[in-house]
Design an enzyme around this catalytic site. Sequence first.
Site, PDB file in Angstrom:
ATOM      1  N   HIS A 119      -2.583   1.739  -1.923  1.00 31.47           N
ATOM      2  CA  HIS A 119      -3.004   1.695  -3.312  1.00 31.47           C
ATOM      3  C   HIS A 119      -3.263   0.102  -3.331  1.00 31.47           C
ATOM      4  CE1 HIS A 119      -0.053   4.789  -3.976  1.00 31.47           C
ATOM      5  NE2 HIS A 119      -0.741   5.083  -4.969  1.00 31.47           N
ATOM      6  N   LYS A 146      -3.590   9.499   0.700  1.00 29.25           N
ATOM      7  CA  LYS A 146      -3.869   9.345  -0.649  1.00 29.25           C
ATOM      8  C   LYS A 146      -4.357   7.934  -0.525  1.00 29.25           C
ATOM      9  CE  LYS A 146      -1.573   8.636  -5.123  1.00 29.25           C
ATOM     10  NZ  LYS A 146      -0.416   8.451  -5.910  1.00 29.25           N
TER      11      LYS A 146
END
Length: 226
Positions: A119, A146
């Site tokens: 992230h 991700k």
Amino acid sequence: MHSRKICVSLGQPTMPQALEASLRIFGADVIEVRLDYIDVPEIDPFVESLATDLLFTCRPTWEGGLFAGTEEDRLALLAEAVRAGAAYIDLELRSAEESHQYLRTYLAERETELILSYHDFESTATLAKLTGIIDQMQDAGADIGKLITTANSAADVVRVFQVLEYAAKKGLPLIAFCMGEAGAVSRVASCDLGGYMTYCCADGAEVTAAGQITISEMRGIFARYP
């Protein structure tokens, strides 16, 4: 062929609230239980109550989450989720190598899939850096990657879409979209551009990430643009 798989994230602070909210979710392919949001997290009540595939995440403070305990305690929760039959667990790519090794060993010969996540809460890096992160995820043994960045312009969104193409060529299933208002479109479009899954919040719930929309809104968009 697009997947349009939707994951709904739960962000309630107590077990009773999280369980109640999970039972009111309709139309989700996956429910993400954010263990770091829950004051005294447990695994079994979710597994016993829900037929939907479950993703367990225990995000540490250093990756934007709320878990401030020891790494040993955090890994114990994720290992318990694997033991209970979770469909997925999420581990941060930037976790210590020892954490990666522990969970890889625990996941051996089990059906739970490992999502390795990255992230960026401020920006979207260069394409070279982003593709390098994909390489790291694959080298670290991710079943699914991700990659979530923050979009400050349309160009940021385009780069993330390029990363989806890169991951597809590498053979790594990838969840990739942008946070922030500028990135809201990517949450929808990523599914049609090869993304493995997108994330929503439950109807009437507070968002768990900037730019997130509700599952009803997402399903409505998908219905209008089949």
